[in-house]
Design an enzyme around this catalytic site. Structure first.
Site, PDB file in Angstrom:
ATOM      1  N   SER A 147       0.817  -1.219   0.000  1.00  0.00           N
ATOM      2  CA  SER A 147       0.000   0.000   0.000  1.00  0.00           C
ATOM      3  C   SER A 147       0.849   1.268   0.000  1.00  0.00           C
ATOM      4  CB  SER A 147      -0.891   0.030   1.242  1.00  0.00           C
ATOM      5  OG  SER A 147      -1.732  -1.089   1.282  1.00  0.00           O
TER       6      SER A 147
HETATM    7  N1  SAH Z   1       0.220  -5.663   4.138  1.00  0.00           N
HETATM    8  C1  SAH Z   1       1.077  -5.876   2.970  1.00  0.00           C
HETATM    9  C2  SAH Z   1       0.388  -5.596   1.656  1.00  0.00           C
HETATM   10  C3  SAH Z   1      -0.797  -6.416   1.457  1.00  0.00           C
HETATM   11  S1  SAH Z   1      -1.260  -6.763  -0.219  1.00  0.00           S
HETATM   12  C4  SAH Z   1       2.354  -5.080   3.069  1.00  0.00           C
HETATM   13  O1  SAH Z   1       2.514  -4.297   4.023  1.00  0.00           O
HETATM   14  O2  SAH Z   1       3.221  -5.252   2.206  1.00  0.00           O
HETATM   15  C5  SAH Z   1      -2.453  -7.989   0.200  1.00  0.00           C
HETATM   16  C6  SAH Z   1      -1.856  -9.315   0.591  1.00  0.00           C
HETATM   17  O3  SAH Z   1      -2.910 -10.146   1.053  1.00  0.00           O
HETATM   18  C7  SAH Z   1      -1.180 -10.055  -0.547  1.00  0.00           C
HETATM   19  O4  SAH Z   1       0.115 -10.408  -0.169  1.00  0.00           O
HETATM   20  C8  SAH Z   1      -2.074 -11.285  -0.721  1.00  0.00           C
HETATM   21  O5  SAH Z   1      -1.359 -12.423  -1.153  1.00  0.00           O
HETATM   22  C9  SAH Z   1      -2.636 -11.464   0.662  1.00  0.00           C
HETATM   23  N2  SAH Z   1      -3.877 -12.235   0.797  1.00  0.00           N
HETATM   24  C10 SAH Z   1      -4.994 -12.183   0.029  1.00  0.00           C
HETATM   25  N3  SAH Z   1      -5.944 -13.020   0.493  1.00  0.00           N
HETATM   26  C11 SAH Z   1      -5.419 -13.622   1.599  1.00  0.00           C
HETATM   27  C12 SAH Z   1      -5.903 -14.593   2.529  1.00  0.00           C
HETATM   28  N4  SAH Z   1      -7.123 -15.140   2.431  1.00  0.00           N
HETATM   29  N5  SAH Z   1      -5.087 -14.976   3.536  1.00  0.00           N
HETATM   30  C13 SAH Z   1      -3.842 -14.454   3.668  1.00  0.00           C
HETATM   31  N6  SAH Z   1      -3.332 -13.533   2.810  1.00  0.00           N
HETATM   32  C14 SAH Z   1      -4.096 -13.117   1.799  1.00  0.00           C
END
Ligand code: SAH
Length: 222
Positions: A63
């Site tokens: 983000s």
């Molecule tokens: N918080 C992260 C950015 C998140 S992007 C940072 O600081 O870099 C969203 C993330 O959620 C991605 O890595 C994606 O793979 C993960 N994601 C999506 N659905 C998910 C689920 N059901 N369980 C765990 N992770 C998930």
């Protein structure tokens, strides 16, 4: 002072001037954690340009800085809390939270779930290299099911957008605890929403802002 430090300071001044964030804990954490260390080498110089950046070649994104610091304020953090994050990605948001919930006499803990195996490894590596692995644990798996072993949590944050509050996460939230998530359909704006668990079965909710997050996968995802 290096150029990156100056760019970070400019961002902080800008957020303060606009009144975007007021929480001092959030600013302290944002200052402390080097966002560049969570990015691939070729995008480190733009660590404090205020936009999202791609996470490897997974189609996921880290983000924009303003969103990561707003999340800290939304979560109403205090030192010593236990926090669950769904979507570790690079590990940056988890480490920001860990920094915010650490004080001279209280150390909180962040459990962060990630569904993409290569990102599990990437987040772990970044967290180790920045020295937060004593306070952040990355777990591989579907975050919509939560992580019962360490529950209940004082705070839960989802950094991917889903259609509804996943029931297992509500169960694993402490009464009086907060859960923040982008609610809505992917590839459109979603509504960042704060849920407060008032009793074992009830919650109140508050709309925070319009946001654009990647889709939440898994059992209670999209
Ligand atoms: N918080 C992260 C950015 C998140 S992007 C940072 O600081 O870099 C969203 C993330 O959620 C991605 O890595 C994606 O793979 C993960 N994601 C999506 N659905 C998910 C689920 N059901 N369980 C765990 N992770 C998930």
């Amino acid at each position: 002072m290096s150029t990156l430090h100056q760019a970070k300071d400019r961002l902080i001044q800008n957020y303060k001037a606009r009144g975007l964030v007021k929480d001092e804990l959030a600013f302290r954490a944002f200052k402390e954690v080097p966002r560049e260390m969570f990015l691939p080498e070729n995008s480190r110089s733009s660590a404090y340009s205020d936009h999202p950046l791609p996470l490897m070649n997974t189609g996921q994104t880290i983000s924009a800085p303003h969103m990561t610091i707003m999340i800290l304020e939304y979560l109403e953090l205090t030192p010593g809390l236990k926090v669950l994050e769904v979507g570790a990605g690079s590990g940056y948001q988890a480490v920001l939270i860990a920094a915010a919930i650490t004080s001279s006499d209280e150390v909180g803990h962040v459990y962060s779930l990630e569904i993409v195996p290569e990102l599990v490894n990437y987040a772990r590596k970044n967290i180790e290299e920045t020295g937060y692995d004593d306070r952040v644990t990355v777990i591989s798996g579907d975050g919509t099911l939560g992580y019962e072993d360490a529950s209940p949590y004082d705070r839960i944050i989802l950094t991917a957008a889903g259609p509804e509050l996943p029931p297992p996460l509500f169960e694993q939230l402490e009464i009086g605890g907060l859960l923040v998530m982008p609610v809505g359909t992917p590839r459109m704006w979603q509504v960042m929403t704060k849920f407060r668990k008032t009793t074992e079965t009830d919650f109140s909710q508050e709309v925070l802002s319009s946001v654009a997050f990647v889709p939440l996968r898994g059992q209670y995802g999209i």
